[in-house]
Design a protein around this motif. Structure first.
Motif, PDB file in Angstrom:
ATOM      1  N   ASP A  94      24.908  -8.914  40.545  1.00  0.00           N
ATOM      2  CA  ASP A  94      23.507  -8.606  41.407  1.00  0.00           C
ATOM      3  C   ASP A  94      22.811  -7.678  40.359  1.00  0.00           C
ATOM      4  N   ARG A  95      21.719  -7.871  39.979  1.00  0.00           N
ATOM      5  CA  ARG A  95      21.435  -6.511  38.888  1.00  0.00           C
ATOM      6  C   ARG A  95      20.297  -5.463  39.575  1.00  0.00           C
ATOM      7  N   SER A  96      20.381  -6.184  41.022  1.00  0.00           N
ATOM      8  CA  SER A  96      19.276  -5.329  41.844  1.00  0.00           C
ATOM      9  C   SER A  96      20.633  -4.071  42.494  1.00  0.00           C
ATOM     10  N   LYS A  97      22.015  -3.900  41.709  1.00  0.00           N
ATOM     11  CA  LYS A  97      22.261  -3.195  42.257  1.00  0.00           C
ATOM     12  C   LYS A  97      23.037  -2.342  41.250  1.00  0.00           C
ATOM     13  N   THR A  98      22.445  -2.185  39.807  1.00  0.00           N
ATOM     14  CA  THR A  98      22.418  -1.582  38.852  1.00  0.00           C
ATOM     15  C   THR A  98      22.530  -0.620  38.384  1.00  0.00           C
ATOM     16  N   THR A  99      21.572  -0.191  38.915  1.00  0.00           N
ATOM     17  CA  THR A  99      20.812   2.069  39.390  1.00  0.00           C
ATOM     18  C   THR A  99      22.224   2.023  40.154  1.00  0.00           C
ATOM     19  N   GLN A 100      22.566   1.693  41.533  1.00  0.00           N
ATOM     20  CA  GLN A 100      23.490   1.822  42.193  1.00  0.00           C
ATOM     21  C   GLN A 100      25.110   2.642  41.249  1.00  0.00           C
ATOM     22  N   LEU A 101      25.588   1.498  40.922  1.00  0.00           N
ATOM     23  CA  LEU A 101      26.482   1.219  40.156  1.00  0.00           C
ATOM     24  C   LEU A 101      26.596   2.127  38.834  1.00  0.00           C
ATOM     25  N   ASP A 103      25.993   4.434  38.486  1.00  0.00           N
ATOM     26  CA  ASP A 103      25.463   6.013  39.282  1.00  0.00           C
ATOM     27  C   ASP A 103      27.033   6.388  39.415  1.00  0.00           C
ATOM     28  N   VAL A 104      27.681   5.410  40.264  1.00  0.00           N
ATOM     29  CA  VAL A 104      29.437   5.376  40.417  1.00  0.00           C
ATOM     30  C   VAL A 104      29.345   5.495  39.470  1.00  0.00           C
ATOM     31  N   PHE A 105      29.797   4.422  38.090  1.00  0.00           N
ATOM     32  CA  PHE A 105      30.357   4.979  36.872  1.00  0.00           C
ATOM     33  C   PHE A 105      30.537   6.076  36.825  1.00  0.00           C
ATOM     34  N   TYR A 106      29.120   6.518  35.762  1.00  0.00           N
ATOM     35  CA  TYR A 106      29.513   7.818  35.727  1.00  0.00           C
ATOM     36  C   TYR A 106      29.977   9.196  36.553  1.00  0.00           C
ATOM     37  N   SER A 107      29.583   8.991  38.024  1.00  0.00           N
ATOM     38  CA  SER A 107      30.741   9.912  38.716  1.00  0.00           C
ATOM     39  C   SER A 107      32.432   9.539  38.924  1.00  0.00           C
ATOM     40  N   LEU A 108      33.034   8.298  38.088  1.00  0.00           N
ATOM     41  CA  LEU A 108      34.269   8.581  37.849  1.00  0.00           C
ATOM     42  C   LEU A 108      34.444   8.388  37.149  1.00  0.00           C
ATOM     43  N   VAL A 109      33.582   8.940  35.538  1.00  0.00           N
ATOM     44  CA  VAL A 109      34.467   8.777  34.570  1.00  0.00           C
ATOM     45  C   VAL A 109      34.013   9.556  33.236  1.00  0.00           C
ATOM     46  N   THR A 110      32.836  10.932  33.970  1.00  0.00           N
ATOM     47  CA  THR A 110      32.897  11.867  33.611  1.00  0.00           C
ATOM     48  C   THR A 110      33.536  12.919  33.016  1.00  0.00           C
ATOM     49  N   ASP A 111      34.338  13.283  34.118  1.00  0.00           N
ATOM     50  CA  ASP A 111      35.116  14.855  33.479  1.00  0.00           C
ATOM     51  C   ASP A 111      35.936  13.624  32.836  1.00  0.00           C
TER      52      ASP A 111
END
Length: 342
Positions: A94-101, A103-111
Motif C-alpha cells: 500500500d504505497r499510501s503508507k510509504t511515508t508512515q513506514l 518514519d517507523v523504519f528510521y525510528s527502529l534503525v537510527t541508533d
C-alpha cells in the motif's frame, strides 16, 4: 577464568614470577596468546569508545526505538514487515503508507546505524590509500563541488538523516544547509551533533515530508539528496517539490538508489537481491536509472549529468566492499567478547 587469574596476577607480583617460572612452554604460549588477545580486544574497545569517531554514538546498551515507545517496538516492526508483498519486485503493498513506514523504519534503525555504521547513512566508493571515513567525506564534499556551493548560499538537504553529509558539505563550502527528515528522532540527533561539533551557525534541521515541502517557492539556491529520495512513493512527487523550492537556475544533485542496465527482472536472483535491498532499507520499490532520469525531466528539470558511481572510477573500490569489511569487524568484536568470557 582468565579474568580471575589476571586479577590475582596484578595483586601479587611475587606470585606472578613463581607461577610463570613453573609453567611449561606450552602453558606460557597459551598465557601469552590469551593475554595478547585480551590487550588487543581492550585496546580496540577503548579506542572505539573514546575516539572522536565514536564519541557521542549510542553504545550497544543505549540502542533504542527512536521515537517509538519501547513497549510498541515489536508491534511496529511486525507491521513494517507485513507491509511488504511476497511477489518479486512488489515492494510496499500500500504505497499510501510509504511515508508512515519510512518514519517507523528510521525510528527502529537510527541508533543501530549510528552504532554500527556512523553518522552518514550512505555508501561511497573507497579511494586508493584512504580509509572509509576519508572516502565517505570525499563522497560528500563532491556534492559541494558539483553544485558550486559557496558562502552565502542556501542549500536544501532532502532526507538529511542525523546530518553527517550536511556537516561535511556546510563545513567545506561555507554555505548554509537546511536538512529535512520525516523522523523527529533524527531531527533531535542531527541537532545534537550539529551543536556538539560547532556547525549550528551553518545548519538547521526541520521535520517534514519532502513530498510536501514546508518551504516557500524559490527558497534555495541548490539542493541535494544522498540515498534519500528513493524513499518517496513516487520520484515525481519529491522531485517536483524540490523543483518548486529551488530558485530559477538552481541545481539539484541526487545520489539515487537505482537498478542499472544490467538488471534483468526475469532473473530470479536479480529480483531477490532487489527485494532484499528494498525491505532492508525501507524502500517502496527500486526504480531503474532511466525512470529516475525521466522523473526529473517530467517535473521541469533539465538533465545535466547522469553517472554510475559504482563503475565510473577504474581505481576506486566499489561501495559494497564496506559490507565485507563490516562483516570482518563484527567477527573481531565477537572474538573480543569471547576472549573476556574464557
Amino acid at each position: 577464568m582468565v579474568s580471575l587469574d589476571l586479577r590475582k596476577l596484578s595483586a601479587s607480583p611475587a606470585w606472578i614470577s613463581d607461577k610463570w617460572t613453573a609453567s611449561t612452554k606450552e602453558e606460557k604460549i597459551v598465557i601469552g596468546v590469551v593475554g595478547a588477545s585480551t590487550v588487543v580486544a581492550t585496546s580496540i574497545f577503548l579506542y572505539r569508545r573514546y575516539s572522536e569517531g565514536w564519541r557521542n554514538r549510542p553504545t550497544v546498551f543505549e540502542l533504542s526505538g527512536g521515537s517509538i515507545d519501547k513497549a510498541k517496538v515489536k508491534n511496529e516492526w511486525d507491521n513494517y514487515e507485513s507491509s511488504y508483498g511476497k511477489e518479486a519486485g512488489e515492494g510496499i503493498k500500500d504505497r499510501s503508507k510509504t511515508t508512515q513506514l519510512v518514519d517507523v523504519f528510521y525510528s527502529l534503525v537510527t541508533d543501530i546505524y549510528e552504532y554500527g555504521w556512523g553518522q552518514s547513512f550512505h555508501f561511497s566508493p573507497k579511494l586508493p590509500g584512504k580509509n572509509w571515513a576519508s572516502s565517505e567525506a570525499a563522497h560528500e564534499a563532491r556534492v559541494a563541488v558539483e553544485l558550486g556551493l559557496r558562502p552565502g548560499m542556501k542549500v536544501l538537504d532532502c532526507g538529511c538523516g542525523v546530518g553527517g553529509p550536511m556537516r561535511t558539505i556546510a563545513s567545506v563550502s561555507g554555505a548554509h544547509v537546511t536538512g529535512i527528515t520525516i523522523n523527529q528522532y533524527q531531527v533531535d540527533r542531527a541537532t545534537h551533533h550539529n551543536e556538539r561539533l560547532g556547525v549550528s551557525p551553518l545548519t538547521d534541521v526541520v521535520r517534514g515530508n519532502f513530498c510536501e515541502m514546508p518551504f516557500p517557492e524559490n527558497t534555495f539556491d541548490a539542493a541535494y539528496a544522498i540515498e534519500a529520495t528513493c524513499h518517496a512513493s513516487k520520484l515525481e512527487e519529491v522531485y517536483g517539490q524540490i523543483f518548486k523550492v529551488l530558485k530559477p537556475g538552481g541545481l539539484f544533485l541526487s545520489y539515487e538508489w537505482v537498478s542499472t542496465k544490467h538488471f534483468d527482472p526475469n532473473n530470479a536472483e536479480h529480483a531477490r537481491v532487489i527485494d532484499e535491498i528494498n525491505f532492508g532499507n525501507g524502500l517502496p520499490e527500486m526504480r531503474t536509472y532511466k525512470q529516475a532520469e525521466e522523473a526529473g525531466k517530467a517535473v521541469g528539470f533539465k538533465l545535466v549529468t547522469s553517472l554510475d558511481l559504482a563503475t565510473s572510477s577504474k581505481v576506486a573500490d566499489g561501495w559494497w566492499k564496506r559490507l565485507d569489511e563490516l562483516a570482518w569487524q563484527n567477527e573481531v568484536r565477537s572474538c573480543g567478547v569471547w576472549t573476556f568470557c574464557l
